[in-house]
Design a protein around this motif. Structure first.
Motif, short mmCIF file in Angstrom:
data_model
loop_
_atom_site.label_atom_id
_atom_site.label_comp_id
_atom_site.label_asym_id
_atom_site.label_seq_id
_atom_site.Cartn_x
_atom_site.Cartn_y
_atom_site.Cartn_z
N ARG A 1 0.84 -1.21 0.00
CA ARG A 1 0.00 0.00 0.00
C ARG A 1 0.87 1.25 0.00
O ARG A 1 1.69 1.44 0.89
N GLY A 2 0.70 2.05 -1.05
CA GLY A 2 1.40 3.32 -1.12
C GLY A 2 2.89 3.23 -1.40
O GLY A 2 3.60 4.22 -1.28
N LYS A 3 3.39 2.04 -1.79
CA LYS A 3 4.81 1.88 -2.07
C LYS A 3 5.01 1.08 -3.34
O LYS A 3 4.48 -0.01 -3.48
N ASP A 4 5.77 1.65 -4.28
CA ASP A 4 6.16 0.89 -5.46
C ASP A 4 7.16 -0.19 -5.03
O ASP A 4 7.74 -0.11 -3.95
N PHE B 1 -1.48 -9.73 -10.70
CA PHE B 1 -2.92 -10.01 -10.64
C PHE B 1 -3.71 -8.71 -10.71
O PHE B 1 -3.24 -7.66 -10.28
N ASP B 2 -4.95 -8.81 -11.20
CA ASP B 2 -5.87 -7.69 -11.05
C ASP B 2 -6.50 -7.78 -9.66
O ASP B 2 -6.22 -8.70 -8.89
N ASN B 3 -7.35 -6.84 -9.32
CA ASN B 3 -7.94 -6.80 -7.97
C ASN B 3 -8.92 -7.94 -7.70
O ASN B 3 -9.31 -8.17 -6.56
N ASP C 1 0.14 -0.81 -4.69
CA ASP C 1 -1.21 -1.39 -4.70
C ASP C 1 -1.43 -2.37 -5.86
O ASP C 1 -2.57 -2.58 -6.29
N THR C 2 -0.35 -2.98 -6.36
CA THR C 2 -0.43 -3.99 -7.41
C THR C 2 -0.27 -5.36 -6.77
O THR C 2 0.76 -5.64 -6.15
#
Length: 132
Positions: A72-75, A90-92, A118-119
């Motif tokens: 969350r919030g971090k690449d 994956f998608d959500n 968030d990926t």
């Protein structure tokens, strides 16, 4: 290898300001990993979890399972030093949308990736692998 202190048997932090890793340092990390039940280890280049940037040299043996997750919030970026892995995106809804085969530079394969925060992703380690 540089001087370190253990947060746990799997997580080392540097005691020094300048962090360097040599081939013999990687060999030492691998030897230390074999003493752990998970056979994993990481050398953090940052000094604490409060640091803004987290950089690590990580060893995962062949067959290591990293469950699907997101940051969350971090690449996240990964630069392969040696070994082989697949990064599954994956998608959500949990559907696979991409598989990134990652190989050593000399293989001609992709050896680096960066994915946005968030990926959902996971890695499958095809060989004993060291990455940054």
């Amino acid at each position: 290898m540089i001087s370190t202190y253990k947060e746990s048997n799997e997580v080392l932090y540097p005691d020094e300001d300048i962090v360097t890793v040599s081939t013999s340092g990687l060999d030492e990390l691998k030897r230390m990993a074999l003493l752990n039940p998970s056979r994993r280890i990481r050398l953090c280049a940052h000094h604490s979890v409060e640091d803004v940037v987290h950089e690590m040299i990580i060893f995962h043996p062949q067959g290591t399972y990293v469950r699907p997750h997101k940051h969350r919030g971090k690449d996240e970026s990964l630069h392969l030093i040696c070994g082989k892995l697949d990064c599954i995106i994956f998608d959500n809804d949990g559907n696979v949308i991409n598989v990134l085969p990652i190989g050593e530079y000399s293989s001609g394969e992709t050896f680096f990736y960066r994915i946005p925060s968030d990926t959902y992703h996971m890695q499958i380690f095809r060989k004993d692998t060291v990455f940054h």
